[in-house]
Design a protein around this motif. Structure first.
Motif, PDB file in Angstrom:
ATOM      1  N   ALA A 218      40.883  47.255  41.140  1.00 59.14           N
ATOM      2  CA  ALA A 218      39.578  47.592  41.701  1.00 59.14           C
ATOM      3  C   ALA A 218      38.639  48.166  40.651  1.00 59.14           C
ATOM      4  CB  ALA A 218      39.735  48.583  42.847  1.00 59.14           C
ATOM      5  N   ILE A 219      39.199  48.889  39.656  1.00 60.99           N
ATOM      6  CA  ILE A 219      38.332  49.598  38.711  1.00 60.99           C
ATOM      7  C   ILE A 219      38.451  49.117  37.266  1.00 60.99           C
ATOM      8  CG2 ILE A 219      38.302  51.672  40.151  1.00 60.99           C
ATOM      9  CD1 ILE A 219      40.366  52.893  38.210  1.00 60.99           C
ATOM     10  N   SER A 220      39.436  48.255  36.976  1.00 59.03           N
ATOM     11  CA  SER A 220      39.634  47.780  35.604  1.00 59.03           C
ATOM     12  C   SER A 220      39.501  46.263  35.541  1.00 59.03           C
ATOM     13  CB  SER A 220      41.021  48.203  35.096  1.00 59.03           C
ATOM     14  OG  SER A 220      41.342  47.517  33.895  1.00 59.03           O
ATOM     15  N   LYS A 221      38.499  45.792  34.813  1.00 56.93           N
ATOM     16  CA  LYS A 221      38.323  44.342  34.661  1.00 56.93           C
ATOM     17  C   LYS A 221      39.484  43.730  33.899  1.00 56.93           C
ATOM     18  CE  LYS A 221      33.274  44.400  34.938  1.00 56.93           C
ATOM     19  NZ  LYS A 221      31.994  44.076  34.256  1.00 56.93           N
ATOM     20  N   GLU A 222      40.044  44.494  32.964  1.00 49.20           N
ATOM     21  CA  GLU A 222      41.183  43.987  32.200  1.00 49.20           C
ATOM     22  C   GLU A 222      42.396  43.787  33.103  1.00 49.20           C
ATOM     23  OE1 GLU A 222      39.302  46.555  31.346  1.00 49.20           O
ATOM     24  OE2 GLU A 222      38.298  45.809  29.529  1.00 49.20           O
ATOM     25  N   ALA A 223      42.659  44.764  33.973  1.00 50.90           N
ATOM     26  CA  ALA A 223      43.794  44.654  34.883  1.00 50.90           C
ATOM     27  C   ALA A 223      43.601  43.502  35.862  1.00 50.90           C
ATOM     28  CB  ALA A 223      43.981  45.960  35.648  1.00 50.90           C
ATOM     29  N   ALA A 224      42.381  43.339  36.366  1.00 52.32           N
ATOM     30  CA  ALA A 224      42.108  42.248  37.297  1.00 52.32           C
ATOM     31  C   ALA A 224      42.277  40.897  36.614  1.00 52.32           C
ATOM     32  CB  ALA A 224      40.695  42.391  37.858  1.00 52.32           C
ATOM     33  N   ALA A 225      41.766  40.781  35.387  1.00 50.22           N
ATOM     34  CA  ALA A 225      41.885  39.516  34.658  1.00 50.22           C
ATOM     35  C   ALA A 225      43.338  39.194  34.348  1.00 50.22           C
ATOM     36  CB  ALA A 225      41.069  39.594  33.374  1.00 50.22           C
ATOM     37  N   HIS A 226      44.113  40.212  34.025  1.00 51.87           N
ATOM     38  CA  HIS A 226      45.525  40.019  33.690  1.00 51.87           C
ATOM     39  C   HIS A 226      46.293  39.435  34.875  1.00 51.87           C
ATOM     40  CE1 HIS A 226      49.219  40.710  31.465  1.00 51.87           C
ATOM     41  NE2 HIS A 226      49.744  41.286  32.545  1.00 51.87           N
ATOM     42  N   LYS A 227      45.893  39.817  36.089  1.00 54.71           N
ATOM     43  CA  LYS A 227      46.564  39.299  37.277  1.00 54.71           C
ATOM     44  C   LYS A 227      45.855  38.076  37.860  1.00 54.71           C
ATOM     45  CE  LYS A 227      49.152  43.307  38.894  1.00 54.71           C
ATOM     46  NZ  LYS A 227      49.513  44.114  40.077  1.00 54.71           N
TER      47      LYS A 227
END
Length: 301
Positions: A218-227
């Motif tokens: 929800a708050i990290s674009k890097e985490a969202a992109a990784h998944k």
């Protein structure tokens, strides 16, 4: 956007709203009131131990206090009188002082002169967290224990409307869960999926709603992109809707005590905004909460 931006917006108003404070005789409360008054955010009606409040103000104020009225009352009636002041139009905002939340809300829900509207009352906290360029709104960390889908609709709408009043043009709301996929065994994911569809069909308006999303996505674009999670909200949420009060409470206090975040909070859904912070919250948090409430009144007017 920073909390100080909201303070600046509140200062620039022409007419000062009046805040009725229930049981104002507490140092942290009085510090936040005096600072807010000196900076031109609002005028105040203070209910509580008249001698104690007046003595503190006389010792600490270095400006004329024409815009602060002290009304002597006992603790048992302070909440009722503060709520009635708002109900009667003598004040625009209600504030909790050194009194229990249950006592204040009992007065707010008074059938004769309370502030009920038929809507769900919900807590919205605005956090300024180091490393983030915007405020993060969390709801509901203090009011609704385990809201059902219908209550979540209203809690989310309250938060979207409130974030918009602070200057967020199209608030992005992430419906939090432990996972990103819908799992029939996890009610939070089912509710998140329903809320997302309801937003697409204009049953929730004024913002963009997506979920289920875990906190990192929800708050990290890097985490969202990784998944491989895409969408307008993923990695860029303004609002975090938590599934239960336990989740919200832990997240709220983790940001304060671990991340040293700054926060202001209000109750939405009543006839007037309610500044409701913990009795353990700092004078700074109460000050920012006043600024948040004043901004919502400015917009409504």
């Amino acid at each position: 956007m920073r909390l100080q931006n909201l303070v600046s917006q509140a200062k620039n108003q022409q007419e000062k709203p009046v805040i009725a404070v229930a049981e104002a005789g507490d140092q942290e409360v009085l510090e936040s009131i005096l600072k807010s008054y000196k900076e031109g955010l609002a005028h105040f009606i203070l209910f509580g131990n008249g001698n104690k409040i007046s003595d503190w103000l006389e010792r600490n104020a270095d400006v004329p206090l024409d815009g602060i009225k002290v009304v002597a009352t006992d603790t048992s009636s302070a909440a009722l009188k503060a709520v009635k002041a708002v109900h009667d139009g003598d004040a625009d905002i209600l504030m909790k002082g050194l009194i229990s939340t249950s006592a204040l809300l009992k007065a707010v829900l008074n059938k004769e002169f309370g502030l009920r509207t038929g809507k769900v009352l919900s807590h919205v906290a605005a956090f300024e967290v180091e490393g983030f360029e915007k405020l993060i709104f969390i709801t509901d960390a203090a009011m609704n224990i385990e809201p059902d889908l219908n209550q979540k609709v209203q809690i989310l709408q309250n938060a979207i409307d409130f974030a918009a009043r602070t200057g967020v043009k199209v608030p992005k709301a992430a419906v939090l869960a432990a996972v990103e996929n819908v799992n029939p065994a996890m009610q939070a994911t089912l509710d998140a999926a329903s809320l997302t569809v309801m937003n697409l069909r204009d049953q929730i308006t004024g913002g963009i709603v997506e979920g289920p999303l875990a906190l990192d996505n929800a708050i990290s674009k890097e985490a969202a992109a990784h998944k491989g999670i895409t969408g307008s909200v993923a990695g860029d949420a303004d609002i975090l809707l938590v599934p239960t009060i336990e989740t919200g409470n832990v997240l709220y206090k983790s940001l304060i005590y671990f991340a040293r975040a700054k926060v202001g909070a209000v109750i939405c859904g009543a006839k007037a905004p309610i500044v409701l912070t913990s009795r353990a919250d700092s004078a700074e948090s109460k000050y920012y909460s006043i600024a948040l409430a004043v901004n919502s009144v400015i917009t409504d007017n």
